[in-house]
Design a protein around this motif. Sequence first.
Motif, PDB file in Angstrom:
ATOM      1  N   SER A   8      14.470  72.177  50.020  1.00 36.20           N
ATOM      2  CA  SER A   8      13.673  70.949  50.155  1.00 36.20           C
ATOM      3  C   SER A   8      13.324  70.377  48.793  1.00 36.20           C
ATOM      4  N   THR A   9      12.965  71.247  47.860  1.00 37.79           N
ATOM      5  CA  THR A   9      12.661  70.795  46.498  1.00 37.79           C
ATOM      6  C   THR A   9      13.904  70.275  45.798  1.00 37.79           C
ATOM      7  N   LEU A  10      15.026  70.976  45.980  1.00 36.17           N
ATOM      8  CA  LEU A  10      16.273  70.551  45.348  1.00 36.17           C
ATOM      9  C   LEU A  10      16.735  69.192  45.870  1.00 36.17           C
ATOM     10  N   VAL A  11      16.598  68.983  47.167  1.00 31.65           N
ATOM     11  CA  VAL A  11      16.992  67.686  47.750  1.00 31.65           C
ATOM     12  C   VAL A  11      16.115  66.574  47.209  1.00 31.65           C
ATOM     13  N   LYS A  12      14.818  66.832  47.128  1.00 28.10           N
ATOM     14  CA  LYS A  12      13.901  65.833  46.580  1.00 28.10           C
ATOM     15  C   LYS A  12      14.278  65.469  45.144  1.00 28.10           C
ATOM     16  N   LEU A  13      14.607  66.473  44.342  1.00 29.31           N
ATOM     17  CA  LEU A  13      14.981  66.230  42.943  1.00 29.31           C
ATOM     18  C   LEU A  13      16.280  65.427  42.849  1.00 29.31           C
ATOM     19  N   SER A  14      17.215  65.717  43.749  1.00 31.36           N
ATOM     20  CA  SER A  14      18.481  64.974  43.726  1.00 31.36           C
ATOM     21  C   SER A  14      18.269  63.513  44.118  1.00 31.36           C
ATOM     22  N   TYR A  15      17.361  63.266  45.071  1.00 30.59           N
ATOM     23  CA  TYR A  15      17.046  61.884  45.440  1.00 30.59           C
ATOM     24  C   TYR A  15      16.433  61.136  44.254  1.00 30.59           C
ATOM     25  N   GLY A  39      -1.300  66.904  59.819  1.00 30.74           N
ATOM     26  CA  GLY A  39      -0.705  66.886  58.483  1.00 30.74           C
ATOM     27  C   GLY A  39       0.126  65.660  58.198  1.00 30.74           C
ATOM     28  N   ALA A  40       0.807  65.102  59.208  1.00 27.30           N
ATOM     29  CA  ALA A  40       1.750  64.038  58.890  1.00 27.30           C
ATOM     30  C   ALA A  40       1.730  62.853  59.834  1.00 27.30           C
ATOM     31  N   GLY A  41       1.079  62.945  60.949  1.00 32.71           N
ATOM     32  CA  GLY A  41       1.091  61.830  61.874  1.00 32.71           C
ATOM     33  C   GLY A  41       2.283  61.862  62.802  1.00 32.71           C
ATOM     34  N   VAL A  42       2.186  61.087  63.886  1.00 33.25           N
ATOM     35  CA  VAL A  42       3.191  61.156  64.941  1.00 33.25           C
ATOM     36  C   VAL A  42       4.545  60.618  64.496  1.00 33.25           C
ATOM     37  N   ILE A  43       4.582  59.466  63.804  1.00 36.24           N
ATOM     38  CA  ILE A  43       5.855  58.851  63.425  1.00 36.24           C
ATOM     39  C   ILE A  43       6.651  59.765  62.491  1.00 36.24           C
ATOM     40  N   GLY A  44       5.971  60.354  61.549  1.00 34.90           N
ATOM     41  CA  GLY A  44       6.659  61.222  60.597  1.00 34.90           C
ATOM     42  C   GLY A  44       7.216  62.483  61.197  1.00 34.90           C
ATOM     43  N   MET A  45       6.818  62.793  62.438  1.00 34.48           N
ATOM     44  CA  MET A  45       7.273  64.017  63.075  1.00 34.48           C
ATOM     45  C   MET A  45       8.693  63.910  63.625  1.00 34.48           C
ATOM     46  N   LEU A  46       9.213  62.703  63.812  1.00 37.23           N
ATOM     47  CA  LEU A  46      10.468  62.524  64.546  1.00 37.23           C
ATOM     48  C   LEU A  46      11.649  63.233  63.897  1.00 37.23           C
ATOM     49  N   TRP A  47      11.892  62.952  62.608  1.00 44.43           N
ATOM     50  CA  TRP A  47      13.028  63.592  61.940  1.00 44.43           C
ATOM     51  C   TRP A  47      12.835  65.098  61.883  1.00 44.43           C
ATOM     52  N   GLY A  48      11.618  65.517  61.591  1.00 44.21           N
ATOM     53  CA  GLY A  48      11.354  66.947  61.484  1.00 44.21           C
ATOM     54  C   GLY A  48      11.557  67.679  62.789  1.00 44.21           C
ATOM     55  N   ALA A  79      14.567  63.675  56.869  1.00 46.13           N
ATOM     56  CA  ALA A  79      13.117  63.887  56.824  1.00 46.13           C
ATOM     57  C   ALA A  79      12.616  63.907  55.390  1.00 46.13           C
ATOM     58  N   LEU A  80      13.406  64.490  54.491  1.00 48.61           N
ATOM     59  CA  LEU A  80      12.993  64.605  53.093  1.00 48.61           C
ATOM     60  C   LEU A  80      13.032  63.270  52.357  1.00 48.61           C
ATOM     61  N   GLU A  81      13.662  62.251  52.968  1.00 51.20           N
ATOM     62  CA  GLU A  81      13.631  60.920  52.360  1.00 51.20           C
ATOM     63  C   GLU A  81      12.238  60.310  52.445  1.00 51.20           C
ATOM     64  N   THR A  82      11.453  60.725  53.440  1.00 49.26           N
ATOM     65  CA  THR A  82      10.141  60.111  53.651  1.00 49.26           C
ATOM     66  C   THR A  82       8.978  61.097  53.590  1.00 49.26           C
ATOM     67  N   LEU A  83       9.239  62.377  53.792  1.00 50.25           N
ATOM     68  CA  LEU A  83       8.170  63.380  53.834  1.00 50.25           C
ATOM     69  C   LEU A  83       8.121  64.203  52.559  1.00 50.25           C
ATOM     70  N   PRO A  84       6.938  64.682  52.172  1.00 46.94           N
ATOM     71  CA  PRO A  84       6.854  65.659  51.093  1.00 46.94           C
ATOM     72  C   PRO A  84       7.614  66.930  51.479  1.00 46.94           C
ATOM     73  N   ALA A  85       8.118  67.631  50.480  1.00 44.30           N
ATOM     74  CA  ALA A  85       8.921  68.824  50.746  1.00 44.30           C
ATOM     75  C   ALA A  85       8.164  69.843  51.583  1.00 44.30           C
ATOM     76  N   SER A  86       6.871  70.028  51.287  1.00 45.92           N
ATOM     77  CA  SER A  86       6.082  71.033  52.007  1.00 45.92           C
ATOM     78  C   SER A  86       5.947  70.696  53.491  1.00 45.92           C
ATOM     79  N   LEU A  87       5.785  69.405  53.807  1.00 45.32           N
ATOM     80  CA  LEU A  87       5.656  69.004  55.207  1.00 45.32           C
ATOM     81  C   LEU A  87       6.982  69.094  55.948  1.00 45.32           C
ATOM     82  N   ALA A  88       8.064  68.777  55.248  1.00 45.00           N
ATOM     83  CA  ALA A  88       9.374  68.868  55.884  1.00 45.00           C
ATOM     84  C   ALA A  88       9.656  70.296  56.346  1.00 45.00           C
TER      85      ALA A  88
END
Length: 228
Positions: free
Chosen positions: A21-28, A136-145, A86-95
């Motif tokens: 998750s951290t590596l993907v975030k860094l690559s983005y 932690g993230a709300g309903v909308i953010g839960m979809l991809w996860g 999911a990692l495009e919009t969520l913090p790594a920890s929440l993903a």
Amino acid sequence: MSQTFYAALVLAGGASYGIISTLVKLSYRSGFSINDVSSIQYFLGFLLLWTIWLLRVRRFPAKKTALAFLLTGIPLSGTTMLYNHALETLPASLAVIFLFQSIWLGTLAECVIRREKPTHIRLLSIAIVLAGTVLGAGVIGMLWGFAAAISYTTGLLCMNRIGRGIHPITKSALMVSGALVMVLLFLPPDLPVSPAHFASILPYGIPLTLFGVFLPPLLFSSGMPHIF
């Protein structure tokens, strides 16, 4: 080996997703797209696993079993693609938290398959996990996860039920082959892929391959058949 050892293998496979998750975030942040990140993982993983298979195994399963493992690559690739979305919009920890909704999804699937009612403790655990995720993230953010968690759970169930006597490298190579086809269909790399672009993504692609493609299916296929 004890069940604890095999359970630890499965846990380590799941923990790999926390690392990527951290590596993907860094690559983005470095300007690479989800297509680049997803496709490089499976391309390098495909090359690595089949190279090891040629050097160490060289035993191929029956066609029916091989096809089953190729198809198991569908939920494997689905987990990666959905998780990367999911990692495009969520913090790594929440993903990671979303992905491990597979804890209660696995419990639900197990109860359906075995026709058993979940215990009160399991139901309470599920409620706590769901409540914490919503807060932690709300309903909308839960979809991809949640979609990634469903795909992840499906993959675990498939790995647990097919080809128990097959070498883990063979299992992993076949699953990653099926997954590569799916990724190239739905998230092909941004074209044209120049040598310079390929070289620039390698510092992310190599660890992503190790922790996102090589280790998870290898650890899951080694541990899952021994703990269920």
